[in-house]
Design an enzyme around this catalytic site. Sequence first.
Site, mmCIF file in Angstrom:
data_model
loop_
_atom_site.group_PDB
_atom_site.id
_atom_site.type_symbol
_atom_site.label_atom_id
_atom_site.label_comp_id
_atom_site.label_asym_id
_atom_site.label_seq_id
_atom_site.Cartn_x
_atom_site.Cartn_y
_atom_site.Cartn_z
ATOM 1 N N HIS A 164 -11.551 -4.953 8.760
ATOM 2 C CA HIS A 164 -12.104 -4.861 7.404
ATOM 3 C C HIS A 164 -13.458 -4.149 7.417
ATOM 4 O O HIS A 164 -14.310 -4.418 6.570
ATOM 5 C CB HIS A 164 -12.315 -6.253 6.803
ATOM 6 C CG HIS A 164 -11.065 -6.934 6.344
ATOM 7 N ND1 HIS A 164 -10.161 -7.490 7.207
ATOM 8 C CD2 HIS A 164 -10.571 -7.160 5.102
ATOM 9 C CE1 HIS A 164 -9.169 -8.036 6.514
ATOM 10 N NE2 HIS A 164 -9.397 -7.850 5.242
ATOM 11 N N GLU A 175 0.806 -1.228 0.000
ATOM 12 C CA GLU A 175 0.000 0.000 0.000
ATOM 13 C C GLU A 175 0.832 1.268 0.000
ATOM 14 O O GLU A 175 0.491 2.237 -0.687
ATOM 15 C CB GLU A 175 -0.991 0.004 1.176
ATOM 16 C CG GLU A 175 -2.173 -0.941 1.018
ATOM 17 C CD GLU A 175 -1.830 -2.399 1.282
ATOM 18 O OE1 GLU A 175 -0.725 -2.657 1.788
ATOM 19 O OE2 GLU A 175 -2.654 -3.279 0.985
HETATM 20 C C1 LIG Z 1 -2.669 -4.561 4.118
HETATM 21 C C2 LIG Z 1 -3.608 -5.442 3.363
HETATM 22 N N1 LIG Z 1 -3.703 -5.311 2.036
HETATM 23 C C3 LIG Z 1 -4.545 -6.086 1.337
HETATM 24 C C4 LIG Z 1 -5.315 -7.024 1.965
HETATM 25 C C5 LIG Z 1 -6.315 -7.866 1.197
HETATM 26 N N2 LIG Z 1 -5.806 -9.240 1.089
HETATM 27 C C6 LIG Z 1 -6.185 -10.180 1.969
HETATM 28 S S1 LIG Z 1 -5.379 -11.615 1.721
HETATM 29 C C7 LIG Z 1 -4.536 -10.990 0.418
HETATM 30 C C8 LIG Z 1 -3.557 -11.841 -0.320
HETATM 31 C C9 LIG Z 1 -2.426 -12.263 0.534
HETATM 32 O O1 LIG Z 1 -1.529 -13.008 -0.203
HETATM 33 P P1 LIG Z 1 -0.401 -13.854 0.505
HETATM 34 O O2 LIG Z 1 0.327 -13.002 1.492
HETATM 35 O O3 LIG Z 1 0.411 -14.481 -0.544
HETATM 36 O O4 LIG Z 1 -1.205 -14.937 1.351
HETATM 37 P P2 LIG Z 1 -2.201 -16.072 0.818
HETATM 38 O O5 LIG Z 1 -3.561 -15.465 0.762
HETATM 39 O O6 LIG Z 1 -1.730 -16.531 -0.499
HETATM 40 O O7 LIG Z 1 -2.136 -17.115 1.871
HETATM 41 C C10 LIG Z 1 -4.885 -9.661 0.193
HETATM 42 C C11 LIG Z 1 -4.355 -8.819 -0.875
HETATM 43 C C12 LIG Z 1 -5.211 -7.113 3.366
HETATM 44 N N3 LIG Z 1 -5.970 -7.956 4.062
HETATM 45 N N4 LIG Z 1 -4.338 -6.340 4.035
#
Ligand SMILES: Cc1ncc(C[n+]2csc(CCOP(=O)(O)OP(=O)(O)O)c2C)c(N)n1
Lengths: 335, 327
Positions: free
Chosen positions: A137, A68
């Site tokens: 959220h 972000e």
């Molecule tokens: C700061 C923030 N940005 C965006 C999100 C939305 N979001 C939730 S899970 C996710 C993907 C996370 O990817 P990763 O770290 O690879 O974990 P995975 O879901 O693959 O286990 C996103 C973008 C969030 N929860 N927090």
Amino acid sequence: MTTIEAPATREIPYVSAIAEAFGQLMREDPNVFIAGEDVALYGSVFGVTRGLLKEFGPQRVVDTPISESGIMGLGLGAAATGLRPVIDIMFMDFMAVCMDEVVNQIAKIKYMFGGTARIPLTIHTMAGAGTSMAAQHSQSLEAWFCHIPGLKVVMPSGPYEAKGLLVAAVRDDNPVMVVNTKTILGMKAHVPEQIYEIPLGKANVVRPGSNFTILATGRMVSESVKAAEMLVADGLDVEVIDPRTLQPFDTETVVQSVRKTHRALVAHEAVRFGGIGAEFAAQIQEEAFDYLDAPVGRVGAPFTPVPFSPVLEKEYMPNAEKIAAEVRRLLGKQA
Amino acid sequence: MDISNGVLLDLHRRMVRIRTFEEEAGKLMEAGKIPGALHLYVGEEAVAAGVMVHLRDSDQITSTHRGHGHLVAKGGDLRKMYAELYGRATGYCKGKGGSMHISDLDLGMLGANGIVGAGPPIAIGAAFSNKYRGTDNVTVCFFGDGASNEGTFHEAANMAALYKLPVVFACENNGFGEFTRQERHQAVHDIADRAAGYGMPGIVVDGMDALAVYEAAGEAIARARAGSGPTLLEFKTYRFFDHVGIRGMGVIYREDAEVLQWRERDPVGLVETRLAEQGILSPEAAAAVHEAALADVRDAIAFAEASPFPEPGALMEDIYTVSRGVA
Ligand SMILES: Cc1ncc(C[n+]2csc(CCOP(=O)(O)OP(=O)(O)O)c2C)c(N)n1
């Protein structure tokens, strides 16, 4: 600048109004691009950018890493050098991750540089509770940003406002934050097909009335209209006002209303303490003290993080019933 | 590394419990019985199990939005977990947190987290505390490939190496951040390479192979415990289900063929084959482990469904700690 009233012919949901506005804005100005997490290939988790990648390609509809601060800074740098970026921050809660860019950089650069910079940047995000997504959220943090000189903040209350305010935000030469409410994305209303603006800084009288004013933001506008209907039985003729833009705030329209109705209440979904309603209430009493027959009421969420459990979240959420109850309580206190 | 039969069976049991927990939870979410969004761990079980068998209750972990598997593997109480998913007063967080904030401080589980990238700084704080208090406890920080792009990870990695903190960074590289494939969100192929930039070892591990995870995690945790500083482990794994909920196939962001290819290396299947080959676990015994896990999960679900919702008054409790007599 033209404001075209919505013809009663076409109803579309809030979410489509946003997508349509983005498409039209990108067609009219090649410097407009959108960057954010999963906005391109997936069309955003809320569906607000669906179809854009296909039409405008990956240079203008940019999927970013989960970074972000990086995304927001990219928006600033691009805006300072001639582009007109839209930065999408999926949930408003994540704004906390990039606060330096927003608060210390984006908001202040113009002033710090003696007016030489121009930052035509739109920050687009989703606020609001009511979806069992818990404390990280669900927040409505718009008051934080209204407190920062250099930023403008709009909060659409329905599809018509969503499109018109977004167009005005993107065309504005200042940083503007568009705070949508995720629980009204499915709400349908008349939205003109052609591109149009709703002027920033101008409130809208949603429901005219003569003896009580409710000033409400975002989702609370439709809830306040419902409350107004409930209060008819109490002999009240409630005027509902949607400021549409929170910063700058249209004091004039609100004060005019209160001078007529003599009683007012402000309603928002954010936590009541320190919410934007506190500022609105203060302005009303400063400008219309002599006209007031009762204290200015405030409805907002209680001072707690947003709970997960549906029973607690229901308790937490401000709504039409709570607004009507507070109006009745205030009338009991009337001078 | 020599692995005793007992440890192998323990690994298997933990993985099966996670799998069962998640499959049932996914169905309940899709049936509308569990509110909100569940990020399920199916496909990644070898990572949580292979790391957690090395940890004591006094060792901490930081988790992610995809956190159920971590807590199940660390020995979490399935009843309290399900009750939390259901938003009941008997849940781990009294229904206030739900899936994304499930936590058990007594087990050193410092919380699932709704903010991607929130874990690494918290983990180094716990590791700092472990060192400060003169314990030999270790903190393991789980995070995704997507999270490895947040500044928080980089700041925490630098500080961990600088202060030689007893922490292990366990990156669960499942190939996607939400719907964005790894090659579309970072230019590096191996996230482990990033360790070099901070002065710590970085190791790529087959995250579908519980024994490989066990071995790599064992070394990194021992190193941290001995006071030799942090390690970045990158576990190559795959999320069988969707980002939220179950589906996972017939989606726009990945080919079904890819999912099927990864499913051929299902971590639970792999470990069962291995244990059968070594004569440690017969197919019948493996089936019994699955049945026992299902019985435990069903018991937990029944407990959750019979549990009361929080009283509305609970809304305003737990915001502040009563401190010197004042809330
Ligand atoms: C700061 C923030 N940005 C965006 C999100 C939305 N979001 C939730 S899970 C996710 C993907 C996370 O990817 P990763 O770290 O690879 O974990 P995975 O879901 O693959 O286990 C996103 C973008 C969030 N929860 N927090």
